[in-house]
Design a protein around this motif. Sequence first.
Motif, PDB file in Angstrom:
ATOM      1  N   LEU A   1       0.852  -1.189   0.000  1.00 42.32           N
ATOM      2  CA  LEU A   1       0.000   0.000   0.000  1.00 42.32           C
ATOM      3  C   LEU A   1       0.888   1.240   0.000  1.00 42.32           C
ATOM      4  N   ILE A   2       0.494   2.245  -0.785  1.00 35.63           N
ATOM      5  CA  ILE A   2       1.181   3.541  -0.785  1.00 35.63           C
ATOM      6  C   ILE A   2       0.225   4.580  -0.217  1.00 35.63           C
ATOM      7  N   ILE A   3       0.700   5.341   0.779  1.00 33.62           N
ATOM      8  CA  ILE A   3      -0.057   6.481   1.303  1.00 33.62           C
ATOM      9  C   ILE A   3       0.783   7.731   1.030  1.00 33.62           C
ATOM     10  N   GLU A   4       0.350   8.540   0.099  1.00 33.24           N
ATOM     11  CA  GLU A   4       1.134   9.682  -0.396  1.00 33.24           C
ATOM     12  C   GLU A   4       0.164  10.708  -0.968  1.00 33.24           C
ATOM     13  N   ASP A   5       0.239  11.960  -0.481  1.00 29.61           N
ATOM     14  CA  ASP A   5      -0.740  12.952  -0.927  1.00 29.61           C
ATOM     15  C   ASP A   5      -0.423  13.529  -2.301  1.00 29.61           C
ATOM     16  N   GLU A   6       0.823  13.432  -2.741  1.00 31.97           N
ATOM     17  CA  GLU A   6       1.177  13.909  -4.082  1.00 31.97           C
ATOM     18  C   GLU A   6       0.995  12.764  -5.075  1.00 31.97           C
ATOM     19  N   LYS A   7      -0.048  12.862  -5.879  1.00 31.90           N
ATOM     20  CA  LYS A   7      -0.376  11.754  -6.772  1.00 31.90           C
ATOM     21  C   LYS A   7       0.734  11.439  -7.780  1.00 31.90           C
ATOM     22  N   PRO A   8       1.413  12.442  -8.362  1.00 33.81           N
ATOM     23  CA  PRO A   8       2.535  12.101  -9.260  1.00 33.81           C
ATOM     24  C   PRO A   8       3.637  11.328  -8.548  1.00 33.81           C
ATOM     25  N   ALA A   9       3.934  11.703  -7.286  1.00 34.18           N
ATOM     26  CA  ALA A   9       4.955  10.987  -6.511  1.00 34.18           C
ATOM     27  C   ALA A   9       4.502   9.564  -6.217  1.00 34.18           C
ATOM     28  N   ALA A  10       3.202   9.387  -5.926  1.00 27.10           N
ATOM     29  CA  ALA A  10       2.666   8.049  -5.660  1.00 27.10           C
ATOM     30  C   ALA A  10       2.760   7.182  -6.912  1.00 27.10           C
ATOM     31  N   ARG A  11       2.414   7.756  -8.062  1.00 31.17           N
ATOM     32  CA  ARG A  11       2.480   6.986  -9.321  1.00 31.17           C
ATOM     33  C   ARG A  11       3.926   6.626  -9.655  1.00 31.17           C
ATOM     34  N   ARG A  12       4.860   7.541  -9.399  1.00 28.22           N
ATOM     35  CA  ARG A  12       6.273   7.249  -9.675  1.00 28.22           C
ATOM     36  C   ARG A  12       6.769   6.126  -8.781  1.00 28.22           C
ATOM     37  N   LEU A  13       6.425   6.176  -7.492  1.00 31.40           N
ATOM     38  CA  LEU A  13       6.834   5.122  -6.576  1.00 31.40           C
ATOM     39  C   LEU A  13       6.238   3.790  -6.996  1.00 31.40           C
ATOM     40  N   SER A  14       4.972   3.789  -7.399  1.00 31.11           N
ATOM     41  CA  SER A  14       4.333   2.557  -7.862  1.00 31.11           C
ATOM     42  C   SER A  14       5.058   1.998  -9.082  1.00 31.11           C
ATOM     43  N   ARG A  15       5.465   2.874  -9.983  1.00 26.65           N
ATOM     44  CA  ARG A  15       6.179   2.436 -11.191  1.00 26.65           C
ATOM     45  C   ARG A  15       7.542   1.847 -10.828  1.00 26.65           C
ATOM     46  N   LEU A  16       8.251   2.482  -9.896  1.00 28.52           N
ATOM     47  CA  LEU A  16       9.551   1.973  -9.482  1.00 28.52           C
ATOM     48  C   LEU A  16       9.419   0.605  -8.815  1.00 28.52           C
ATOM     49  N   LEU A  17       8.369   0.437  -8.019  1.00 29.08           N
ATOM     50  CA  LEU A  17       8.140  -0.864  -7.385  1.00 29.08           C
ATOM     51  C   LEU A  17       7.785  -1.922  -8.420  1.00 29.08           C
ATOM     52  N   SER A  18       7.047  -1.517  -9.434  1.00 30.88           N
ATOM     53  CA  SER A  18       6.690  -2.458 -10.502  1.00 30.88           C
ATOM     54  C   SER A  18       7.934  -2.981 -11.197  1.00 30.88           C
ATOM     55  N   GLU A  19       8.935  -2.107 -11.339  1.00 31.80           N
ATOM     56  CA  GLU A  19      10.195  -2.526 -11.959  1.00 31.80           C
ATOM     57  C   GLU A  19      10.938  -3.532 -11.089  1.00 31.80           C
ATOM     58  N   LEU A  20      10.600  -3.564  -9.790  1.00 29.00           N
ATOM     59  CA  LEU A  20      11.175  -4.550  -8.869  1.00 29.00           C
ATOM     60  C   LEU A  20      10.263  -5.768  -8.725  1.00 29.00           C
ATOM     61  N   GLN A  21       9.291  -5.876  -9.640  1.00 29.21           N
ATOM     62  CA  GLN A  21       8.340  -6.997  -9.647  1.00 29.21           C
ATOM     63  C   GLN A  21       7.423  -6.976  -8.419  1.00 29.21           C
ATOM     64  N   ILE A  22       7.143  -5.779  -7.926  1.00 29.39           N
ATOM     65  CA  ILE A  22       6.230  -5.616  -6.795  1.00 29.39           C
ATOM     66  C   ILE A  22       5.065  -4.746  -7.246  1.00 29.39           C
ATOM     67  N   GLU A  23       3.867  -5.281  -7.179  1.00 27.37           N
ATOM     68  CA  GLU A  23       2.686  -4.548  -7.605  1.00 27.37           C
ATOM     69  C   GLU A  23       1.993  -3.919  -6.403  1.00 27.37           C
ATOM     70  N   VAL A  24       1.613  -2.672  -6.559  1.00 30.98           N
ATOM     71  CA  VAL A  24       0.931  -1.929  -5.501  1.00 30.98           C
ATOM     72  C   VAL A  24      -0.564  -2.178  -5.612  1.00 30.98           C
ATOM     73  N   SER A  25      -1.184  -2.600  -4.509  1.00 29.36           N
ATOM     74  CA  SER A  25      -2.611  -2.924  -4.542  1.00 29.36           C
ATOM     75  C   SER A  25      -3.493  -1.683  -4.419  1.00 29.36           C
ATOM     76  N   THR A  26      -3.037  -0.696  -3.623  1.00 26.36           N
ATOM     77  CA  THR A  26      -3.868   0.475  -3.341  1.00 26.36           C
ATOM     78  C   THR A  26      -2.984   1.694  -3.142  1.00 26.36           C
ATOM     79  N   MET A  27      -3.484   2.874  -3.551  1.00 24.17           N
ATOM     80  CA  MET A  27      -2.824   4.140  -3.258  1.00 24.17           C
ATOM     81  C   MET A  27      -3.836   5.059  -2.571  1.00 24.17           C
ATOM     82  N   LEU A  28      -3.468   5.594  -1.413  1.00 24.00           N
ATOM     83  CA  LEU A  28      -4.309   6.515  -0.654  1.00 24.00           C
ATOM     84  C   LEU A  28      -3.592   7.850  -0.529  1.00 24.00           C
ATOM     85  N   HIS A  29      -4.377   8.935  -0.294  1.00 20.20           N
ATOM     86  CA  HIS A  29      -3.773  10.261  -0.396  1.00 20.20           C
ATOM     87  C   HIS A  29      -4.047  11.183   0.798  1.00 20.20           C
TER      88      HIS A  29
END
Length: 251
Positions: free
Chosen positions: A4-32
């Motif tokens: 789970l990602i809890i981050e109020d800046e949506k671009p930062a949350a999407r970037r973190l999700s993308r970086l985790l995806s590159e590590l073969q880790i999928e984010v289930s939910t993003m909250l802000h």
Amino acid sequence: MNVLIIEDEKPAARRLSRLLSELQIEVSTMLHSVEDSIAWFQDNPHPDLIFLDIQLSDGLSFEIFDAIEVKSAIIFTTAYDEYALQAFKLNSIDYLLKPIDEEELESAVKKYQNFKPENRRIPIDFNDIKNLLINPLEREYKKRFTAKVGQHLKIINADDVECFYSENKGTYAATSDGRNYLLDTTLEQLEEELEPQTFFRVSRKFYVNINHVGDIISYTNSRLQIKLNRFNEHDIIVSRERVRDFKLWLE
């Protein structure tokens, strides 16, 4: 792994999700926000791992823990200075300094995977962390640096440094008299030594001194360009991820 990602800046949350995806880790939910997070935890099973921003749009993320007993491992994402982050070290919590570096993220994930928190749960005193972040203890920051010039040691006052910057694996202090001095340190080490009200790390390459900022100009991709009073050897650009914190720092 349920993340789970809890981050109020949506671009930062999407970037973190993308970086985790590159590590073969999928984010289930993003909250802000704190409010959305409390509501989500009340109705959903807790994830294995949370990437948690400290400052959310409606308050400090610690307010989530006042309302909910969160049963997840936590990696904080933060722009707080290194001294405040000592609280996390004391509580054996990992953290990532914004903007998040890919290698540091991978290292934090590996640390979590090796840690196996279900077998070794460490109690976290969030109140202690919150108090240190809100009311940091008095401390002395470095006032002088030394640089070797030929057979001599040059004493450099921190107040005279317009910026610190890295180049070709070296770290330099650019002073108000137009000189650049090679220092025996790194920008990462300087994070622990520079007074945070005076110096701000605007990018991976530059720390600037607010007392030597001559002009601030809008730049491409929502970034900012800084003009110092004397130093003009390189363009100093505030990275997009740091623009909001930089503007807050100016105030």
